[in-house]
Enzyme design. Structure first.
Site, mmCIF file in Angstrom:
data_model
loop_
_atom_site.group_PDB
_atom_site.id
_atom_site.type_symbol
_atom_site.label_atom_id
_atom_site.label_comp_id
_atom_site.label_asym_id
_atom_site.label_seq_id
_atom_site.Cartn_x
_atom_site.Cartn_y
_atom_site.Cartn_z
ATOM 1 N N ASP A 10 0.874 -1.174 0.000
ATOM 2 C CA ASP A 10 0.000 0.000 0.000
ATOM 3 C C ASP A 10 0.916 1.230 0.000
ATOM 4 O OD1 ASP A 10 -2.339 1.707 0.583
ATOM 5 O OD2 ASP A 10 -1.414 1.860 2.565
ATOM 6 N N ASP A 12 -0.257 5.228 0.844
ATOM 7 C CA ASP A 12 -0.557 6.208 1.889
ATOM 8 C C ASP A 12 -0.660 5.514 3.248
ATOM 9 O OD1 ASP A 12 -0.731 8.362 0.079
ATOM 10 O OD2 ASP A 12 -2.786 7.825 -0.426
ATOM 11 N N ASP A 172 -1.670 -0.533 6.093
ATOM 12 C CA ASP A 172 -1.900 0.080 7.406
ATOM 13 C C ASP A 172 -3.374 0.220 7.746
ATOM 14 O OD1 ASP A 172 -2.035 2.185 5.324
ATOM 15 O OD2 ASP A 172 -2.498 3.462 7.036
#
Length: 224
Positions: A10, A12, A172
């Site tokens: 991922d 961001d 996250d």
């Protein structure tokens, strides 16, 4: 191809700390349509989703036409802010450049990105940090349903020819973890991003540091 492994990142909240830039662009968009800007925590909750999915969650009281307007203004503001910030835009989290560089030098390791960012936004970020050449597969919101739909991961697997048991998703947010589960691959939740690890218990593993991340990648992809 069976000895290859695929590490999917991922962006961001995992590779880069984009929260400040995201909030700034949201502020412009919500001001444009005369709506109250959602709180910092509310914005953190939608990071990882595509903008088309995120705006109705942030502004459920307005019609789809306003959501479309929010997306349009957000994209314009984000691009303008990125151009103004230059190399300071969306800094990488400490240790992540070194980890990506090291993995990219391993002949058995392929790297991919699966992100809710647009292709233009992602390529600009990778160019700013001189990282575009590290990734063999790039999956963005322009081409797929929003996370947690597994389309991004399934496409990365197909493009690289790596078996699901030799792949891992690193993220996250719960959208990353749920996407990995839907695609049938392992996942690693990182503790420096935008959703707390306490909410990411469905991940195969969780880590607090890039050093711990490197070891978890090896463990979950069958490397010694």
């Amino acid at each position: 191809m069976s000895d290859l492994r695929l590490v999917i990142f991922d962006v961001d909240g995992t590779l880069s700390d984009s929260l400040g830039e995201i909030r700034a662009a949201m502020a412009v968009a919500f001001d444009e349509v005369e709506l109250t800007l959602p709180s910092r925590d509310e914005i953190k909750r939608i990071i990882g989703l595509s903008l088309a999915e995120a705006m109705p969650l942030l502004a459920p009281e307005v019609p789809p036409s306003t959501h479309a307007r929010l997306v349009e203004v957000y994209k314009r503001a984000y691009q303008q802010n990125r151009l103004a910030a230059g190399p300071e835009h969306s800094p990488l989290f400490p240790g992540m450049r070194a980890l990506v560089q090291r993995l990219s030098q391993e002949p058995e390791t392929l790297l991919a990105v699966a992100t809710g960012k647009s292709r233009r936004g992602l390529e600009a970020l990778l160019d700013v940090h001189e990282m575009r050449g590290y990734f063999q597969s790039i999956q963005v919101a322009d081409d797929h349903p929003s996370k947690p739909n597994p389309s991004m991961i399934l496409t990365a697997l197909a493009e690289t020819g790596v078996a699901p048991e030799r792949a891992v998703m690193i993220g996250d947010t719960r959208y990353d973890i749920d996407m990995a589960r839907a695609a049938g691959i392992a996942s690693i939740a990182v503790g420096w991003g935008y959703h707390p690890l306490s909410e990411l218990s469905q991940a195969t593993a969780s880590v607090e540091t890039p050093q711990g991340l490197a070891a978890a990648i090896d463990r979950l992809t069958g490397e010694k």
